[in-house]
Design a protein around this motif. Structure first.
Motif, mmCIF file in Angstrom:
data_model
loop_
_atom_site.group_PDB
_atom_site.id
_atom_site.type_symbol
_atom_site.label_atom_id
_atom_site.label_comp_id
_atom_site.label_asym_id
_atom_site.label_seq_id
_atom_site.Cartn_x
_atom_site.Cartn_y
_atom_site.Cartn_z
ATOM 1 N N ASP A 20 0.804 -1.105 0.013
ATOM 2 C CA ASP A 20 0.040 0.098 -0.067
ATOM 3 C C ASP A 20 1.024 1.161 0.035
ATOM 4 O O ASP A 20 1.302 1.767 0.923
ATOM 5 C CB ASP A 20 -0.935 -0.083 1.238
ATOM 6 C CG ASP A 20 -1.805 1.010 1.199
ATOM 7 O OD1 ASP A 20 -1.958 2.090 0.309
ATOM 8 O OD2 ASP A 20 -2.639 1.117 2.043
ATOM 9 N N LEU A 22 0.538 4.431 -0.978
ATOM 10 C CA LEU A 22 -0.120 5.418 -0.510
ATOM 11 C C LEU A 22 -0.148 5.805 0.875
ATOM 12 O O LEU A 22 0.337 6.599 1.467
ATOM 13 C CB LEU A 22 -1.648 5.640 -1.056
ATOM 14 C CG LEU A 22 -2.188 6.912 -0.648
ATOM 15 C CD1 LEU A 22 -1.401 8.276 -1.042
ATOM 16 C CD2 LEU A 22 -3.756 7.191 -1.148
ATOM 17 N N THR A 23 -0.573 4.714 1.861
ATOM 18 C CA THR A 23 -0.520 4.728 3.116
ATOM 19 C C THR A 23 1.051 4.781 3.711
ATOM 20 O O THR A 23 1.335 5.558 4.679
ATOM 21 C CB THR A 23 -1.022 3.524 3.942
ATOM 22 O OG1 THR A 23 -2.388 3.464 3.415
ATOM 23 C CG2 THR A 23 -0.908 3.531 5.325
ATOM 24 N N MET A 26 1.914 8.444 3.469
ATOM 25 C CA MET A 26 1.345 9.104 4.351
ATOM 26 C C MET A 26 2.143 9.014 5.761
ATOM 27 O O MET A 26 2.281 10.091 6.427
ATOM 28 C CB MET A 26 -0.053 8.568 4.594
ATOM 29 C CG MET A 26 -0.994 9.170 3.418
ATOM 30 S SD MET A 26 -1.329 11.042 3.445
ATOM 31 C CE MET A 26 -0.553 11.147 1.596
ATOM 32 N N ALA A 269 -7.132 7.777 -4.455
ATOM 33 C CA ALA A 269 -7.251 6.853 -3.469
ATOM 34 C C ALA A 269 -7.938 5.577 -4.046
ATOM 35 O O ALA A 269 -8.834 5.570 -4.999
ATOM 36 C CB ALA A 269 -8.136 7.470 -2.465
ATOM 37 N N LYS A 270 -7.631 4.462 -3.405
ATOM 38 C CA LYS A 270 -8.201 3.446 -3.809
ATOM 39 C C LYS A 270 -9.450 2.690 -2.832
ATOM 40 O O LYS A 270 -9.938 1.625 -3.191
ATOM 41 C CB LYS A 270 -7.143 2.115 -3.951
ATOM 42 C CG LYS A 270 -6.186 2.599 -5.218
ATOM 43 C CD LYS A 270 -5.070 1.495 -5.249
ATOM 44 C CE LYS A 270 -4.445 1.796 -6.623
ATOM 45 N NZ LYS A 270 -3.048 0.736 -6.612
ATOM 46 N N SER A 271 -9.331 3.305 -1.525
ATOM 47 C CA SER A 271 -10.018 2.897 -0.632
ATOM 48 C C SER A 271 -10.636 4.355 -0.012
ATOM 49 O O SER A 271 -10.206 5.183 -0.053
ATOM 50 C CB SER A 271 -9.319 2.061 0.457
ATOM 51 O OG SER A 271 -8.540 2.633 0.978
ATOM 52 N N GLN A 274 -7.924 5.480 2.478
ATOM 53 C CA GLN A 274 -6.888 6.236 1.630
ATOM 54 C C GLN A 274 -7.658 7.754 1.460
ATOM 55 O O GLN A 274 -6.712 8.761 1.569
ATOM 56 C CB GLN A 274 -6.361 5.586 0.482
ATOM 57 C CG GLN A 274 -5.502 4.227 0.637
ATOM 58 C CD GLN A 274 -5.218 3.895 -0.745
ATOM 59 O OE1 GLN A 274 -5.647 4.202 -1.664
ATOM 60 N NE2 GLN A 274 -4.085 3.013 -0.418
ATOM 61 N N GLN A 277 -6.926 9.859 4.307
ATOM 62 C CA GLN A 277 -5.767 10.107 4.577
ATOM 63 C C GLN A 277 -5.262 11.534 3.755
ATOM 64 O O GLN A 277 -4.663 12.263 4.018
ATOM 65 C CB GLN A 277 -4.878 9.113 4.475
ATOM 66 C CG GLN A 277 -4.922 7.925 5.189
ATOM 67 C CD GLN A 277 -3.830 6.917 5.067
ATOM 68 O OE1 GLN A 277 -3.831 6.376 3.846
ATOM 69 N NE2 GLN A 277 -2.933 6.274 5.906
ATOM 70 N N LEU A 278 -5.693 11.219 2.393
ATOM 71 C CA LEU A 278 -5.325 12.208 1.421
ATOM 72 C C LEU A 278 -6.066 13.513 1.644
ATOM 73 O O LEU A 278 -5.481 14.752 1.466
ATOM 74 C CB LEU A 278 -5.497 11.792 -0.102
ATOM 75 C CG LEU A 278 -4.678 10.826 -0.726
ATOM 76 C CD1 LEU A 278 -5.149 10.261 -1.783
ATOM 77 C CD2 LEU A 278 -3.054 11.439 -0.588
#
Length: 359
Positions: A20, A22-23, A26, A269-271, A274, A277-278
């Motif tokens: 993941d 993106l996470t 972050m 984002a995919k979820s 996410q 978070q963004l």
């Protein structure tokens, strides 16, 4: 409790986190961004407040005083005025934060020492400006050895009430947080449920799909503005001195800008996690650099240039200008133009990415 099974779960979660990206970004990006912002961009020492000077004395001593105050770096003297009426206009338009008035009997006041020889008019719609002005009022002046050397005149918030300064900016902060978050999560949820794939088979264009998705949230945003204004008026007695129609027009433009940013976030984002978070990642620099919490004039030039890109920076100026200084949209056209340009660019990028994601 089996340490082997526990270790297997830990390894599985670490591998999942590594995939993941993106996470993982972050985890590293948020503390780095906070460190950079608080360590480099956030500065509580106010410097470079845009100011004007009305020198009615026109003496060598008055020019010496102007040069001395300019060297303090608190004031950035940009305008030399000839009429007192010009001060009101510049303050209302937000082009200056303070105005130094040197009266015609300046030399007489210096000799008699019975009254402060100068007058400092400040924009009271910003608490930071008020604080800097109080410090500057005690600045030692050439030929005047007793403080205070200035009479401080606080426009727009003479009682120095904190809610009067806070509530207008809080409208933008709440909208920036909720609009981006709601839109991003809602669109990502549609992808997770497979509804976007069903819309591919319809003749709906990416522009129609995008605008249709955000219009309901625009109405929600206007409802939030109404709630904040009512509560601010009833509990904190925050005035709306300008046109209510102008305030709603500025709010609507800011809402659309925030929604466009939310759409862009949803394409990354995919979820839903996410997306949250963004959304927080976009919210943090806006609230720290917009001038809502920390003095804009105290930031380094690079941070100010970056802040000018952020929509909240311009809406805070619009809200305070309309609500507290009774400015109209014609006087604040530059802030409206900046918001409109951000909306156009971000919406175009978001729609392009929606088309790419659907394909």
């Amino acid at each position: 409790m089996s340490l082997q099974r526990l270790g297997a779960i830990v390894v599985k979660e670490l591998r999942q986190l590594r995939r993941d990206r993106l996470t993982f970004a972050m985890i590293v990006g948020i503390p780095v961004m906070q460190l950079v912002l608080f360590g480099f961009a956030i500065n509580m020492d106010v410097r470079g407040l845009n100011a004007a000077v009305l020198d009615q004395a026109q003496t060598a001593h008055s020019r010496e005083v102007i040069a001395e105050l300019g060297s303090s770096q608190v004031l950035n003297i940009r305008y030399q005025l000839s009429e007192p009426q010009q001060i009101n206009s510049l303050l209302r338009e937000g082009r200056i934060s303070a105005a130094l008035v040197i009266p015609a009997d300046f030399e007489t006041r210096l000799q008699r020492k019975n009254a402060a020889p100068l007058q400092l008019i400040v924009d009271g719609s910003d608490q930071v400006v008020q604080s800097a002005a109080r410090q500057l009022a005690n600045y030692p002046l050439p030929g005047w050895n007793q403080p205070p050397g200035m009479t401080l005149v606080n426009y727009y918030n003479p009682e120095r009430l904190a809610p009067v300064n806070t509530v207008p900016g809080l409208i933008g902060v709440i909208l920036a947080m909720t609009m981006v978050l709601f839109t991003a999560i809602a669109l990502v949820r549609e992808h997770e449920r497979g509804n976007m794939e069903m819309l591919i088979t319809t003749p709906v264009s990416p522009w129609e799909l995008t605008i249709g998705k955000v219009l309901p949230f625009a109405g929600i945003g206007l409802v939030q503005v109404t709630v904040i204004l009512i509560v601010g008026r009833l509990i904190f007695e925050v005035p709306v001195r300008g046109s209510l129609l102008d305030l709603y027009a500025a709010s609507l433009l800011f809402i659309v800008a925030s929604l466009a940013l939310g759409i862009f976030v949803s394409t990354l984002a995919k979820s839903q996690f996410q997306a949250m978070q963004l959304a927080f990642f976009t919210f943090l620099p806006q609230i720290l650099l917009s001038g809502f919490m920390f003095p804009f004039a105290g930031m380094p030039k690079a941070a100010q240039w970056f802040a000018e890109i952020l929509p909240l920076t311009h809406f805070v100026r619009l809200a305070r200008g309309i609500m507290l200084r009774a400015a109209n949209l014609h006087e604040l056209w530059l802030e409206m133009a900046a918001l409109g340009l951000f909306t156009l660019i971000m919406m175009s990028i978001a729609v392009a990415r929606v088309r790419k994601r659907l394909d």
